[in-house]
Design a protein around this motif. Structure first.
Motif, PDB file in Angstrom:
ATOM      1  N   PRO A 134       0.844  -1.192   0.000  1.00  0.00           N
ATOM      2  CA  PRO A 134       0.000   0.000   0.000  1.00  0.00           C
ATOM      3  C   PRO A 134       0.887   1.254   0.000  1.00  0.00           C
ATOM      4  CG  PRO A 134      -0.862  -1.618   1.541  1.00  0.00           C
ATOM      5  CD  PRO A 134       0.472  -2.139   1.081  1.00  0.00           C
ATOM      6  N   GLY A 135       0.592   2.160  -0.894  1.00  0.00           N
ATOM      7  CA  GLY A 135       1.427   3.340  -1.052  1.00  0.00           C
ATOM      8  C   GLY A 135       2.531   3.165  -2.082  1.00  0.00           C
ATOM      9  N   GLY A 136       2.714   1.930  -2.571  1.00  0.00           N
ATOM     10  CA  GLY A 136       3.712   1.684  -3.605  1.00  0.00           C
ATOM     11  C   GLY A 136       3.292   2.298  -4.932  1.00  0.00           C
ATOM     12  N   ARG A 137       4.267   2.558  -5.770  1.00  0.00           N
ATOM     13  CA  ARG A 137       3.988   3.253  -7.031  1.00  0.00           C
ATOM     14  C   ARG A 137       4.318   2.392  -8.246  1.00  0.00           C
ATOM     15  NH1 ARG A 137       6.343   9.423  -6.176  1.00  0.00           N
ATOM     16  NH2 ARG A 137       5.003   9.983  -4.409  1.00  0.00           N
ATOM     17  N   ALA A 138       3.458   2.519  -9.251  1.00  0.00           N
ATOM     18  CA  ALA A 138       3.728   1.935 -10.573  1.00  0.00           C
ATOM     19  C   ALA A 138       3.988   3.080 -11.532  1.00  0.00           C
ATOM     20  CB  ALA A 138       2.547   1.107 -11.049  1.00  0.00           C
ATOM     21  N   VAL A 139       5.074   2.978 -12.280  1.00  0.00           N
ATOM     22  CA  VAL A 139       5.419   3.993 -13.275  1.00  0.00           C
ATOM     23  C   VAL A 139       5.540   3.310 -14.635  1.00  0.00           C
ATOM     24  CG1 VAL A 139       7.136   5.682 -14.023  1.00  0.00           C
ATOM     25  CG2 VAL A 139       6.589   5.455 -11.593  1.00  0.00           C
ATOM     26  N   LEU A 140       4.794   3.817 -15.602  1.00  0.00           N
ATOM     27  CA  LEU A 140       4.755   3.250 -16.951  1.00  0.00           C
ATOM     28  C   LEU A 140       5.269   4.282 -17.933  1.00  0.00           C
ATOM     29  CD1 LEU A 140       1.046   1.963 -16.808  1.00  0.00           C
ATOM     30  CD2 LEU A 140       3.088   0.877 -15.827  1.00  0.00           C
ATOM     31  N   ALA A 141       6.090   3.846 -18.877  1.00  0.00           N
ATOM     32  CA  ALA A 141       6.591   4.746 -19.919  1.00  0.00           C
ATOM     33  C   ALA A 141       6.588   4.007 -21.248  1.00  0.00           C
ATOM     34  CB  ALA A 141       8.001   5.234 -19.586  1.00  0.00           C
ATOM     35  N   GLY A 142       6.225   4.709 -22.299  1.00  0.00           N
ATOM     36  CA  GLY A 142       6.234   4.060 -23.604  1.00  0.00           C
ATOM     37  C   GLY A 142       5.719   4.962 -24.702  1.00  0.00           C
ATOM     38  N   GLN A 143       5.951   4.536 -25.939  1.00  0.00           N
ATOM     39  CA  GLN A 143       5.501   5.281 -27.096  1.00  0.00           C
ATOM     40  C   GLN A 143       4.229   4.653 -27.656  1.00  0.00           C
ATOM     41  OE1 GLN A 143       8.011   3.158 -26.950  1.00  0.00           O
ATOM     42  NE2 GLN A 143       8.519   2.246 -28.927  1.00  0.00           N
ATOM     43  N   ASP A 144       3.414   5.486 -28.259  1.00  0.00           N
ATOM     44  CA  ASP A 144       2.226   5.031 -28.978  1.00  0.00           C
ATOM     45  C   ASP A 144       2.645   4.803 -30.425  1.00  0.00           C
ATOM     46  OD1 ASP A 144      -0.201   5.332 -30.692  1.00  0.00           O
ATOM     47  OD2 ASP A 144      -1.185   5.581 -28.759  1.00  0.00           O
ATOM     48  N   TRP A 145       2.510   3.584 -30.901  1.00  0.00           N
ATOM     49  CA  TRP A 145       3.067   3.226 -32.211  1.00  0.00           C
ATOM     50  C   TRP A 145       2.297   3.818 -33.378  1.00  0.00           C
ATOM     51  CZ3 TRP A 145       7.575   0.399 -33.075  1.00  0.00           C
ATOM     52  CH2 TRP A 145       8.226  -0.020 -31.903  1.00  0.00           C
ATOM     53  N   ASP A 146       1.122   4.379 -33.118  1.00  0.00           N
ATOM     54  CA  ASP A 146       0.370   5.038 -34.187  1.00  0.00           C
ATOM     55  C   ASP A 146       0.724   6.515 -34.329  1.00  0.00           C
ATOM     56  OD1 ASP A 146      -1.140   3.038 -35.346  1.00  0.00           O
ATOM     57  OD2 ASP A 146      -2.828   3.265 -33.978  1.00  0.00           O
ATOM     58  N   THR A 147       1.524   7.056 -33.419  1.00  0.00           N
ATOM     59  CA  THR A 147       1.722   8.507 -33.397  1.00  0.00           C
ATOM     60  C   THR A 147       3.168   8.920 -33.645  1.00  0.00           C
ATOM     61  OG1 THR A 147       1.852   8.456 -30.968  1.00  0.00           O
ATOM     62  CG2 THR A 147      -0.289   8.956 -31.950  1.00  0.00           C
ATOM     63  N   PHE A 148       3.912   8.144 -34.395  1.00  0.00           N
ATOM     64  CA  PHE A 148       5.221   8.587 -34.862  1.00  0.00           C
ATOM     65  C   PHE A 148       5.010   9.671 -35.920  1.00  0.00           C
ATOM     66  CE2 PHE A 148       6.536   4.898 -32.691  1.00  0.00           C
ATOM     67  CZ  PHE A 148       7.920   4.899 -32.568  1.00  0.00           C
ATOM     68  N   VAL A 149       5.648  10.800 -35.750  1.00  0.00           N
ATOM     69  CA  VAL A 149       5.513  11.920 -36.679  1.00  0.00           C
ATOM     70  C   VAL A 149       6.797  12.013 -37.505  1.00  0.00           C
ATOM     71  CG1 VAL A 149       5.162  14.399 -36.914  1.00  0.00           C
ATOM     72  CG2 VAL A 149       4.017  13.139 -35.072  1.00  0.00           C
ATOM     73  N   ILE A 150       6.679  11.788 -38.801  1.00  0.00           N
ATOM     74  CA  ILE A 150       7.849  11.745 -39.685  1.00  0.00           C
ATOM     75  C   ILE A 150       7.618  12.694 -40.853  1.00  0.00           C
ATOM     76  CG2 ILE A 150       9.338  10.285 -41.099  1.00  0.00           C
ATOM     77  CD1 ILE A 150       8.246   7.870 -39.485  1.00  0.00           C
ATOM     78  N   ASP A 151       8.480  13.686 -40.986  1.00  0.00           N
ATOM     79  CA  ASP A 151       8.391  14.591 -42.135  1.00  0.00           C
ATOM     80  C   ASP A 151       8.898  13.860 -43.376  1.00  0.00           C
ATOM     81  OD1 ASP A 151       7.892  16.865 -43.561  1.00  0.00           O
ATOM     82  OD2 ASP A 151       9.741  17.887 -42.959  1.00  0.00           O
ATOM     83  N   ALA A 152       8.121  13.894 -44.452  1.00  0.00           N
ATOM     84  CA  ALA A 152       8.483  13.166 -45.662  1.00  0.00           C
ATOM     85  C   ALA A 152       7.803  13.788 -46.866  1.00  0.00           C
ATOM     86  CB  ALA A 152       8.087  11.697 -45.544  1.00  0.00           C
ATOM     87  N   LYS A 153       8.364  13.545 -48.019  1.00  0.00           N
ATOM     88  CA  LYS A 153       7.805  14.077 -49.262  1.00  0.00           C
ATOM     89  C   LYS A 153       6.430  13.472 -49.534  1.00  0.00           C
ATOM     90  CE  LYS A 153      10.690  14.256 -52.618  1.00  0.00           C
ATOM     91  NZ  LYS A 153      11.601  13.840 -53.725  1.00  0.00           N
ATOM     92  N   ASP A 154       6.285  12.181 -49.305  1.00  0.00           N
ATOM     93  CA  ASP A 154       5.043  11.472 -49.591  1.00  0.00           C
ATOM     94  C   ASP A 154       4.321  11.177 -48.275  1.00  0.00           C
ATOM     95  OD1 ASP A 154       3.034   9.654 -50.316  1.00  0.00           O
ATOM     96  OD2 ASP A 154       4.225   8.810 -51.945  1.00  0.00           O
ATOM     97  N   ALA A 155       3.376  12.035 -47.928  1.00  0.00           N
ATOM     98  CA  ALA A 155       2.686  11.906 -46.648  1.00  0.00           C
ATOM     99  C   ALA A 155       1.835  10.634 -46.584  1.00  0.00           C
ATOM    100  CB  ALA A 155       1.809  13.124 -46.394  1.00  0.00           C
ATOM    101  N   ALA A 156       1.162  10.300 -47.684  1.00  0.00           N
ATOM    102  CA  ALA A 156       0.303   9.118 -47.689  1.00  0.00           C
ATOM    103  C   ALA A 156       1.134   7.849 -47.506  1.00  0.00           C
ATOM    104  CB  ALA A 156      -0.490   9.050 -48.984  1.00  0.00           C
ATOM    105  N   LEU A 157       2.265   7.778 -48.172  1.00  0.00           N
ATOM    106  CA  LEU A 157       3.140   6.616 -48.035  1.00  0.00           C
ATOM    107  C   LEU A 157       3.676   6.534 -46.602  1.00  0.00           C
ATOM    108  CD1 LEU A 157       4.665   4.232 -49.280  1.00  0.00           C
ATOM    109  CD2 LEU A 157       6.438   5.856 -50.015  1.00  0.00           C
ATOM    110  N   THR A 158       3.998   7.666 -46.024  1.00  0.00           N
ATOM    111  CA  THR A 158       4.500   7.687 -44.650  1.00  0.00           C
ATOM    112  C   THR A 158       3.450   7.170 -43.678  1.00  0.00           C
ATOM    113  OG1 THR A 158       5.916   9.559 -45.201  1.00  0.00           O
ATOM    114  CG2 THR A 158       5.523   9.147 -42.863  1.00  0.00           C
ATOM    115  N   ARG A 159       2.198   7.583 -43.876  1.00  0.00           N
ATOM    116  CA  ARG A 159       1.121   7.072 -43.017  1.00  0.00           C
ATOM    117  C   ARG A 159       0.993   5.561 -43.152  1.00  0.00           C
ATOM    118  NH1 ARG A 159      -1.463  11.978 -44.541  1.00  0.00           N
ATOM    119  NH2 ARG A 159      -2.497  10.973 -46.311  1.00  0.00           N
TER     120      ARG A 159
END
Length: 256
Positions: A134-159
């Protein structure tokens, strides 16, 4: 950790360890690890577990703060490397779904970039609550794999590339669910932070190549599209125009 083939012929775990080492050495990654230790209140007298510990960097750093740290991982090669690097550390082969601790025996639970690898993150968080005091802590960290933002010439291909890579992950949207997962497991005082990692140099090219090759191998894009997209990214890197942003979600909850 995700261990999908790299397409290069290199051992996938060795390749993953090399990627993790490069990413973990970045100042942004060092700061974020320190932030998770702060949220854990890691220090002398605190017993904590780092699940999916990989090569063991966090276990070594937590031990350096005076915490009694245990690292768990299912991959024997990861554990072998971790034991070579941290011979005095407590490192165990175990599953997130069945932690090798008695009820109410830990002060902290840390899961960094690992919940996306399990089919039922909710069960993993129920198991986290079981082992915490009781009183212990859980800490979670991570990336959402749908939200990588990549600048590219072809936006549709990047999506298409980003979506295809996400589809290869067991639970690609686990990170956006961190808050709900903690609340669903009975944690209180739940808080969420969002930090964005930004890559603007050639060091990001291997990561982008993995994304593109995964999409090609899955049949989502053609070899011609793969080559053209990577050529665009290489050109951007060579002219200091590459841009990748990755939102990282950090959540903390208290076991009542």
């Amino acid at each position: 950790m995700s261990t999908h083939p790299t397409g290069s012929g290199q051992d996938p775990i060795a390749h993953l360890i090399a990627q993790l080492d490069a990413l973990d050495a970045m100042p942004e990654a060092q700061w974020l690890r320190s932030r998770t230790y702060e949220l854990l209140a890691a220090g002398p007298g605190r017993r904590v577990v780092d699940v999916g510990c990989g090569p063991g960097r966090a276990v070594g750093e937590l031990s350096g703060l005076g915490a009694e740290a245990t690292g768990i991982d299912l991959d024997p090669q990861m554990l072998r490397v971790a034991r070579e690097r941290h011979p005095k550390a407590d490192l165990r082969a175990a599953d997130l779904a069945e932690l090798p601790f008695a009820d109410g025996t830990l002060d902290g639970y840390r899961a960094d970039k690992v919940l996306h690898t399990v089919a039922d993150p909710g069960h993993a968080l129920a198991e986290a609550r079981r082992v915490l005091v009781p009183g212990g802590r859980a800490v979670l960290a991570g990336q959402d794999w749908d939200t990588f933002v990549i600048d590219a010439k072809d936006a549709a291909l990047t999506r298409t590339i980003v979506r295809s890579r996400a589809d290869l992950v067991t639970s690609p949207r686990a990170a956006r669910g961190h808050r709900s997962l903690l609340l669903g497991a009975g944690f209180t005082e739940v808080g969420v932070e969002v930090h964005t990692a930004v890559f603007t140099g050639a060091a990001a090219l291997p990561m982008l190549a993995v994304f593109a090759s995964a999409a090609r191998d899955a049949g989502a894009i053609t070899s011609t599209e793969y080559e053209a997209w990577l050529a665009d990214q290489r050109q951007r890197a060579g002219t200091d125009r590459l841009f990748v942003a990755v939102p990282l979600f950090v959540a903390v909850g208290t076991r009542t």
